[in-house]
Design a protein around this motif. Structure first.
Motif, short mmCIF file in Angstrom:
data_model
loop_
_atom_site.label_atom_id
_atom_site.label_comp_id
_atom_site.label_asym_id
_atom_site.label_seq_id
_atom_site.Cartn_x
_atom_site.Cartn_y
_atom_site.Cartn_z
N ARG A 180 44.00 39.76 46.57
CA ARG A 180 44.86 38.43 46.85
C ARG A 180 44.99 38.24 44.95
NH1 ARG A 180 39.15 36.23 45.22
NH2 ARG A 180 38.60 38.01 44.51
N ARG A 181 46.41 36.85 45.79
CA ARG A 181 47.35 36.94 44.81
C ARG A 181 47.27 35.73 43.83
NH1 ARG A 181 49.00 40.88 47.02
NH2 ARG A 181 50.53 42.23 46.50
N PRO A 182 47.13 35.04 42.38
CA PRO A 182 47.28 33.70 42.36
C PRO A 182 47.91 32.75 43.16
CG PRO A 182 48.49 34.98 40.26
CD PRO A 182 48.56 36.01 41.95
N GLY A 183 47.28 31.66 43.21
CA GLY A 183 47.87 30.50 43.86
C GLY A 183 49.52 30.95 43.07
N TRP A 184 49.45 30.99 41.79
CA TRP A 184 51.63 30.33 42.04
C TRP A 184 52.32 31.27 42.07
CZ3 TRP A 184 53.92 33.94 39.24
CH2 TRP A 184 53.37 34.82 38.51
N SER A 231 42.46 40.19 37.12
CA SER A 231 41.04 39.95 37.44
C SER A 231 40.18 39.09 38.44
CB SER A 231 41.19 38.69 36.31
OG SER A 231 42.19 38.22 36.32
N ILE A 232 41.59 38.57 39.41
CA ILE A 232 41.10 38.24 40.76
C ILE A 232 40.39 38.89 41.84
CG2 ILE A 232 42.23 36.80 43.03
CD1 ILE A 232 43.95 35.98 41.09
N ASN A 233 40.41 39.95 41.33
CA ASN A 233 40.50 40.95 42.20
C ASN A 233 39.36 42.01 41.63
OD1 ASN A 233 41.89 41.28 44.71
ND2 ASN A 233 43.70 40.93 42.97
N GLY A 234 38.76 42.34 40.49
CA GLY A 234 38.28 42.40 40.02
C GLY A 234 38.74 44.04 39.61
N ALA A 256 35.84 43.31 45.40
CA ALA A 256 35.91 42.32 44.52
C ALA A 256 34.38 42.30 43.84
CB ALA A 256 36.07 41.14 44.94
N SER A 257 34.66 41.73 42.31
CA SER A 257 33.68 41.45 41.93
C SER A 257 32.61 40.20 41.36
CB SER A 257 33.72 41.91 39.76
OG SER A 257 35.04 41.15 39.23
N SER A 258 33.14 38.89 42.27
CA SER A 258 32.60 38.64 42.45
C SER A 258 31.83 37.84 43.58
CB SER A 258 33.63 37.55 42.36
OG SER A 258 33.69 35.58 43.40
N PRO A 259 30.25 37.68 43.10
CA PRO A 259 29.38 37.62 44.27
C PRO A 259 29.57 36.67 45.60
CG PRO A 259 29.02 35.71 42.85
CD PRO A 259 30.06 37.35 42.14
#
Length: 182
Positions: A32-36, A145-148, A165-168
């Protein structure tokens, strides 16, 4: 063989030698990439344009003083830049790749500073590379930081490493029989 062709072939040899394979590059493209960063699909063409600027700068510098030491410095900058992409893909490490990319950007900045007094146009030709280097490094830091950075190795293939990914809230699903890391 003309000098301009030898230089072009050396650049291409470095780029091809350090180019990641299709599977590793696909891993990087799946992050995943930043939105910008909606223009990431154009990244290969942007890199080509940057390398054309580096090539033009090198031809301008070499055409003025004919020293091969400058060629080696330019090729080292390209090697660092390509190694950053290659290491990111092969080692599955945005940290290592962005470190090499930053080193390439710093080396190109020093190079632009050194050649500017004798050849301002050659220094200017490096600007697309310098700009893209900064954008690319910022994107990789944000992607980290987005992908962990939770790494997992497949039990059947210990050399294969993937970023989980580190986000639940992330839709990453582990292979059958494995639990999602917390």
């Amino acid at each position: 063989m003309p000098t301009w062709l030898v230089i072009l072939l050396l650049m291409e040899l470095i780029i091809l030698a350090l180019n990641p394979n299709e599977r590793d590059y696909a891993w990087m493209q799946s992050l995943r990439r930043p939105g910008w960063l909606g223009f990431h699909v154009w990244s290969p063409l942007i890199r080509l344009a940057c390398y054309l600027g580096v090539y033009l700068s090198l031809l301008l510098v070499h055409g003025k003083d004919h020293r091969w030491s400058w060629v080696i410095v330019y090729l080292a900058v390209i090697g660092l830049s390509e190694a950053g992409v290659s290491i990111t893909c092969q080692m599955r490490s945005l940290t290592l790749g962005s470190s090499l990319g930053a080193a390439a950007g710093i080396a190109a900045l020093v190079l632009a500073y050194l050649i500017h007094p004798s050849n301002p146009l050659a220094s200017l030709a490096l600007m697309p590379f310098l700009a893209w280097s900064a954008v690319d490094n910022l994107a990789q830091l944000q992607m980290k930081s987005i992908n962990g950075q939770v790494m997992r190795r497949e039990p059947s293939n210990p050399s294969k490493v993937e970023v989980a990914a580190s986000s639940p809230l992330d839709p990453w699903t582990p292979p059958r029989g494995e639990r999602r890391p917390r």
